[in-house]
Write an enzyme that holds these catalytic residues in place. Structure first.
Site, PDB file in Angstrom:
ATOM      1  N   LEU A   1      -1.690  -4.028   4.953  1.00  0.00           N
ATOM      2  CA  LEU A   1      -2.082  -2.578   5.804  1.00  0.00           C
ATOM      3  C   LEU A   1      -4.229  -2.975   5.994  1.00  0.00           C
ATOM      4  O   LEU A   1      -4.094  -3.266   4.356  1.00  0.00           O
ATOM      5  CB  LEU A   1      -1.523  -1.427   5.125  1.00  0.00           C
ATOM      6  CG  LEU A   1      -2.004  -0.226   5.666  1.00  0.00           C
ATOM      7  CD1 LEU A   1      -1.057  -0.574   7.061  1.00  0.00           C
ATOM      8  CD2 LEU A   1      -1.767   0.299   4.564  1.00  0.00           C
ATOM      9  N   CYS A   2      -4.342  -2.654   6.217  1.00  0.00           N
ATOM     10  CA  CYS A   2      -5.479  -3.172   6.533  1.00  0.00           C
ATOM     11  C   CYS A   2      -6.176  -1.822   5.890  1.00  0.00           C
ATOM     12  O   CYS A   2      -6.099  -0.613   6.776  1.00  0.00           O
ATOM     13  CB  CYS A   2      -6.503  -4.004   7.898  1.00  0.00           C
ATOM     14  SG  CYS A   2      -8.130  -3.565   7.596  1.00  0.00           S
TER      15      CYS A   2
END
Lengths: 124, 136
Positions: A77-78
């Protein structure tokens, strides 16, 4: 056999997200290696534990989680993109940790690692 | 961005990594959600890891390349100003779609001093040279 990187850019209610998950499963069934899934742009909202799905619809969050558990594929997940969209790993008021289990908090550096190691990158 | 520092460590552990050629294709108008901004963020991070990055602007993406935009007037941060930093990241190959400019009544002009103006056909012919194509 190829090594793939998969980038998910769409929210859970976009049909391309279901396609991405189906594609991920099919890669493994076909004997390919999936190095990881990178959630970027609106795709980060797939990790939101507070998203509620009507009981007669597919719960895509649970589907990603069970895919992660069964395949041990990292779901990156950025975090910068996620925080802009209301996700947080903080419990400092008024924030409440709402990133679902099964997702790994990462940054764009992980996008570099994944896509440069993969033979093929697919973005949806 | 502490998370990318963690990843930097990972990258070193996994070295040597071959340089990968990336095409970043911008198809969205500036301030169309976060597409332009997040595209630029990705391009800069890739380049900071010494990857080979080329930028393409096609379709409504060509609007990102036009001068004299006033982001502040719609309460946006002017991420377009960061285009000035591209040369410091060694991002020098910038391609604009001439057909897209013409269709929109825009001159063959942009904020980039040395952008290359290609037809849609020429861009299509160029893209297979890249290892990774990311579209925003």
């Amino acid at each position: 056999m190829s090594r793939y990187a998969l980038i998910v850019s769409t929210p859970p209610f976009d049909n391309k997200t279901q396609t991405a998950l189906d594609f991920a499963k099919q890669l493994l069934q076909s004997g390919h290696q999936l190095l990881g899934v990178f959630f970027y742009q609106d795709g980060v909202t797939n990790a939101n534990a507070f998203v509620q799905t009507p009981s007669d619809e597919t719960n895509l969050l649970h589907a990603w989680q069970s895919f992660q558990q069964q395949s041990d594929t990292p779901l990156h997940l950025c975090i910068s993109a996620a925080e802009r969209r209301g996700l947080t790993d903080s419990n400092e008021a008024p924030l409440v940790h709402n990133i679902s289990e099964g997702f790994t908090i990462s940054g764009l550096g992980e996008l570099v690692v994944l896509t440069s190691k993969a033979d093929k990158t697919v973005q949806l | 961005m502490s998370s990318s520092q963690n990843s930097a460590t990972n990258l070193q552990e996994m070295s040597p990594i071959t340089v990968t050629r990336y095409a970043i294709i911008n198809t969205s108008a500036p301030f169309d959600r976060l597409k332009g901004k997040e595209s630029l963020d990705a391009a800069l991070i890739l380049a900071s890891y010494e990857m080979d990055v080329s930028l393409f602007f096609i379709g409504n993406g060509v609007y990102q390349t036009q001068a004299n935009q006033q982001a502040e007037s719609i309460a946006h941060k002017d991420y377009l100003a960061t285009f000035k930093a591209l040369e410091f990241y060694d991002i020098e190959d910038i391609y604009l779609c001439q057909d897209s400019l013409t269709e929109r009544g825009l001159a063959t002009d942009s904020v980039f001093d040395d952008a290359q103006y290609l037809s849609a056909e020429q861009i299509k012919a160029l893209l297979p040279q890249f290892d990774v194509v990311l579209t925003f």
